[in-house]
Design an enzyme around this catalytic site. Structure first.
Site, mmCIF file in Angstrom:
data_model
loop_
_atom_site.group_PDB
_atom_site.id
_atom_site.type_symbol
_atom_site.label_atom_id
_atom_site.label_comp_id
_atom_site.label_asym_id
_atom_site.label_seq_id
_atom_site.Cartn_x
_atom_site.Cartn_y
_atom_site.Cartn_z
ATOM 1 N N ILE A 158 0.845 -1.205 0.000
ATOM 2 C CA ILE A 158 0.000 0.000 0.000
ATOM 3 C C ILE A 158 0.877 1.252 0.000
ATOM 4 O O ILE A 158 0.587 2.243 -0.675
ATOM 5 C CB ILE A 158 -0.962 0.000 1.211
ATOM 6 C CG1 ILE A 158 -1.769 -1.304 1.234
ATOM 7 C CG2 ILE A 158 -1.898 1.203 1.166
ATOM 8 C CD1 ILE A 158 -2.530 -1.557 2.510
ATOM 9 N N ASP A 161 12.136 2.738 4.963
ATOM 10 C CA ASP A 161 11.736 1.331 4.921
ATOM 11 C C ASP A 161 12.923 0.503 5.391
ATOM 12 O O ASP A 161 14.067 0.811 5.048
ATOM 13 C CB ASP A 161 11.316 0.927 3.490
ATOM 14 C CG ASP A 161 10.393 -0.295 3.473
ATOM 15 O OD1 ASP A 161 9.252 -0.180 2.990
ATOM 16 O OD2 ASP A 161 10.827 -1.354 3.975
ATOM 17 N N ASP A 193 15.558 1.235 10.374
ATOM 18 C CA ASP A 193 14.622 0.454 11.183
ATOM 19 C C ASP A 193 14.064 1.362 12.276
ATOM 20 O O ASP A 193 14.835 1.850 13.123
ATOM 21 C CB ASP A 193 15.324 -0.770 11.791
ATOM 22 C CG ASP A 193 14.304 -1.731 12.377
ATOM 23 O OD1 ASP A 193 14.505 -2.956 12.296
ATOM 24 O OD2 ASP A 193 13.278 -1.241 12.899
ATOM 25 N N SER A 242 -6.875 -0.884 10.442
ATOM 26 C CA SER A 242 -7.499 -2.014 9.751
ATOM 27 C C SER A 242 -8.902 -2.266 10.281
ATOM 28 O O SER A 242 -9.175 -2.060 11.460
ATOM 29 C CB SER A 242 -6.630 -3.266 9.963
ATOM 30 O OG SER A 242 -7.314 -4.422 9.544
ATOM 31 N N THR A 289 -9.948 -4.863 10.963
ATOM 32 C CA THR A 289 -9.810 -5.972 11.912
ATOM 33 C C THR A 289 -10.149 -5.528 13.332
ATOM 34 O O THR A 289 -10.498 -6.336 14.176
ATOM 35 C CB THR A 289 -8.388 -6.566 11.787
ATOM 36 O OG1 THR A 289 -8.397 -7.917 12.157
ATOM 37 C CG2 THR A 289 -7.359 -5.801 12.558
ATOM 38 N N TYR A 315 -1.769 -9.075 16.043
ATOM 39 C CA TYR A 315 -1.692 -8.082 14.960
ATOM 40 C C TYR A 315 -2.850 -7.095 15.095
ATOM 41 O O TYR A 315 -2.645 -5.870 15.133
ATOM 42 C CB TYR A 315 -1.747 -8.749 13.575
ATOM 43 C CG TYR A 315 -2.132 -7.764 12.505
ATOM 44 C CD1 TYR A 315 -3.444 -7.717 12.019
ATOM 45 C CD2 TYR A 315 -1.224 -6.835 12.038
ATOM 46 C CE1 TYR A 315 -3.823 -6.766 11.081
ATOM 47 C CE2 TYR A 315 -1.592 -5.891 11.093
ATOM 48 C CZ TYR A 315 -2.899 -5.859 10.631
ATOM 49 O OH TYR A 315 -3.282 -4.915 9.709
ATOM 50 N N LYS A 343 -3.164 -2.779 16.177
ATOM 51 C CA LYS A 343 -3.883 -1.697 15.482
ATOM 52 C C LYS A 343 -4.797 -0.961 16.472
ATOM 53 O O LYS A 343 -4.886 0.259 16.482
ATOM 54 C CB LYS A 343 -4.694 -2.255 14.311
ATOM 55 C CG LYS A 343 -3.847 -2.772 13.165
ATOM 56 C CD LYS A 343 -2.891 -1.703 12.637
ATOM 57 C CE LYS A 343 -1.990 -2.214 11.534
ATOM 58 N NZ LYS A 343 -0.997 -1.198 11.101
ATOM 59 N N LEU A 388 -6.221 -14.069 0.085
ATOM 60 C CA LEU A 388 -6.962 -14.742 -0.978
ATOM 61 C C LEU A 388 -6.464 -14.409 -2.376
ATOM 62 O O LEU A 388 -6.178 -15.324 -3.171
ATOM 63 C CB LEU A 388 -8.455 -14.374 -0.881
ATOM 64 C CG LEU A 388 -9.360 -14.975 -1.962
ATOM 65 C CD1 LEU A 388 -9.383 -16.503 -1.889
ATOM 66 C CD2 LEU A 388 -10.777 -14.417 -1.842
ATOM 67 N N GLY A 446 -10.329 -18.302 13.240
ATOM 68 C CA GLY A 446 -10.211 -16.847 13.414
ATOM 69 C C GLY A 446 -10.903 -16.028 12.339
ATOM 70 O O GLY A 446 -11.044 -14.806 12.479
HETATM 71 C C1 WQD Z 1 -10.201 -13.234 2.734
HETATM 72 C C2 WQD Z 1 -11.198 -14.368 2.612
HETATM 73 C C3 WQD Z 1 -10.626 -16.331 3.878
HETATM 74 C C4 WQD Z 1 -7.068 -17.411 1.605
HETATM 75 C C5 WQD Z 1 -6.633 -10.194 6.371
HETATM 76 C C6 WQD Z 1 -6.255 -9.592 7.682
HETATM 77 C C7 WQD Z 1 -6.678 -8.152 7.703
HETATM 78 C C8 WQD Z 1 -6.083 -7.449 6.524
HETATM 79 C C9 WQD Z 1 -6.494 -8.130 5.226
HETATM 80 C C10 WQD Z 1 -4.022 -6.355 7.128
HETATM 81 C C11 WQD Z 1 -11.460 -15.064 3.957
HETATM 82 C C12 WQD Z 1 -10.629 -16.623 2.381
HETATM 83 C C13 WQD Z 1 -8.203 -16.747 2.053
HETATM 84 C C14 WQD Z 1 -7.201 -18.714 1.034
HETATM 85 C C15 WQD Z 1 -9.571 -18.593 1.380
HETATM 86 N N1 WQD Z 1 -4.661 -7.416 6.616
HETATM 87 N N2 WQD Z 1 -9.413 -17.338 1.939
HETATM 88 N N3 WQD Z 1 -8.448 -19.261 0.939
HETATM 89 O O1 WQD Z 1 -8.538 -12.600 6.516
HETATM 90 O O2 WQD Z 1 -10.201 -10.971 5.426
HETATM 91 O O3 WQD Z 1 -8.032 -10.138 6.243
HETATM 92 O O4 WQD Z 1 -6.042 -9.494 5.317
HETATM 93 O O5 WQD Z 1 -4.489 -5.322 7.517
HETATM 94 O O6 WQD Z 1 -6.179 -7.580 8.898
HETATM 95 O O7 WQD Z 1 -6.957 -10.269 8.678
HETATM 96 O O8 WQD Z 1 -8.092 -11.561 4.222
HETATM 97 O O9 WQD Z 1 -7.337 -12.503 2.092
HETATM 98 O O10 WQD Z 1 -6.707 -13.700 4.243
HETATM 99 O O11 WQD Z 1 -9.065 -13.762 3.432
HETATM 100 O O12 WQD Z 1 -10.689 -19.121 1.284
HETATM 101 O O13 WQD Z 1 -6.203 -19.386 0.608
HETATM 102 O O14 WQD Z 1 -10.647 -15.366 1.749
HETATM 103 O O15 WQD Z 1 -11.224 -17.395 4.601
HETATM 104 O O16 WQD Z 1 -12.813 -15.424 3.994
HETATM 105 P P1 WQD Z 1 -8.793 -11.397 5.662
HETATM 106 P P2 WQD Z 1 -7.707 -12.909 3.464
#
Ligand code: WQD
Length: 339
Positions: free
Chosen positions: A12, A31, A58, A125, A127, A150, A154, A201, A298
């Site tokens: 980002i 960085d 750092d 986030s 989150t 994590y 935040k 994902l 989670g």
């Molecule tokens: C998205 C969806 C998975 C991988 C995370 C952090 C969040 C932020 C964004 C930093 C979920 C599903 C995923 C896979 C799958 N990061 N999935 N197979 O968990 O929403 O958020 O990243 O700020 O803080 O928690 O993102 O991309 O991991 O998952 O089915 O191989 O895709 O279950 O439903 P998430 P994600």
């Protein structure tokens, strides 16, 4: 006007540097290259033709942080991305996360206390909301007990900034709560560079499609959603980057009644995992190899943003679609294979 971007060679951060430069800001990047590579700097220059000042540093080294700000007294804004961000890793290494995400934030804020005016933007986030009761999620949705160290960093980070703002009227701060950033710059000079096996994902989808991974495992098909898979708000990283520029402008150009604000940054649209897969297949023209497996520990069922506050106060809204983001992610993955 000089803006410091910490973590500016990250996913980002790099896209935000590009948008800041396009708006005429002079950018300084800090960085430590722990989760990014120096080649990203070339990617930024390839897009804008402007080389940002870069310091490999750092932020855990307090003396180095102090020396940096002494040498750059003309900084008028800080966008703070530098942090560790892997949810799973944070469960295994909580103290590394608290040191890297909290100490560094405190050291930067201590330098801002010394400035006449300090504009500070914090990378937060969605989150922090955990599994919110009501969709779409507004900024006044309750902050839930963090599901991971994590996520806790935040939440703690936002509280530290609020406390600092209470006693430092010279500091104006904004916490930006990202939903799910995805995609890559249209030039394909910069994009997401996950280390090792992708946790998120979209990179897993594109690495499966290009043949780096056998098949995508869809984590759970029995959620209480229309198609049984989790729902998220996938925002194009370029739209997200533009929101940071809008936030900088809001702080620097507009006097606010309060010196601390939070904004949700998403599209306002929830997309299920299966809908994301369909989007990928549509834009790439190829079938994705995937299977349904058990839920991931989670994971929450659903999260997507109410964007009214960011739209109104920042004068910003997303312009790119899920298909735009998936196509850019796919083109970026193909460019990596070509390297
Ligand atoms: C998205 C969806 C998975 C991988 C995370 C952090 C969040 C932020 C964004 C930093 C979920 C599903 C995923 C896979 C799958 N990061 N999935 N197979 O968990 O929403 O958020 O990243 O700020 O803080 O928690 O993102 O991309 O991991 O998952 O089915 O191989 O895709 O279950 O439903 P998430 P994600």
């Amino acid at each position: 006007m000089k803006i410091l971007v910490t973590g500016g060679l990250g996913f980002i951060g790099s896209h935000t540097v590009v948008e800041l430069q396009k708006e005429g800001y002079q950018v300084v990047i800090i960085d430590n290259l722990s989760n990014s590579s120096i080649e990203v700097l070339d990617g930024i220059v390839a897009i804008t033709g402007i080389k940002p000042i870069f310091e490999q540093l750092d932020l855990k080294d307090k003396l180095k942080v102090q020396a940096f700000f002494k040498a750059h007294q003309d900084i008028e804004g800080v966008i703070h991305f530098a942090a560790s961000k892997a949810v799973g890793e944070s469960v295994k290494k909580p103290l590394m996360y608290y040191e890297n995400n909290i100490n560094t934030l405190v050291y930067v804020l201590q330098e801002l206390e010394k400035l006449k005016v300090a504009n500070f933007i914090f990378s937060s986030s969605c989150t922090v909301y955990g599994q919110a009761e009501k969709m779409p999620i507004t900024e006044s949705s309750p902050i839930q007990v963090a599901e991971s160290p994590y996520g806790n960093t935040k939440q703690i980070g936002e509280e530290i900034i609020q406390d600092a703002c209470k006693v430092n009227s010279n500091i104006q701060a904004i916490s930006l709560r990202y939903f799910n950033p995805i995609g890559a710059h249209e030039s394909i000079h910069i994009g997401e560079l996950p280390k090792g096996v992708p946790q998120n994902l979209i990179p897993y989808i594109t690495q499966t499609a290009i043949g780096l991974r056998e098949e995508l495992s869809v984590f759970g098909s029995d959620y209480p959603t229309p198609d049984g898979t989790c729902i998220r708000d996938y925002i194009h990283v370029v739209d997200l980057a533009k929101a940071h520029v809008a936030a900088v402008k809001q702080l620097i150009e507009k006097k606010n009644e309060t010196n601390y604000q939070t904004f949700n940054l998403g599209t306002g649209i929830g997309s299920s995992v299966l809908e994301v897969i369909k989007s990928f297949e549509r834009v790439s023209g190829q079938k994705l190899n995937y299977k349904m497996v058990d839920r991931r520990e989670g994971d929450i069922t659903s999260a997507y943003a109410d964007t009214k506050k960011a739209n109104a106060t920042l004068g910003w809204k997303t312009e790119l679609s899920l298909d735009d983001a998936m196509l850019s992610a796919w083109k970026w993955q193909q460019s990596l294979k070509a390297d």
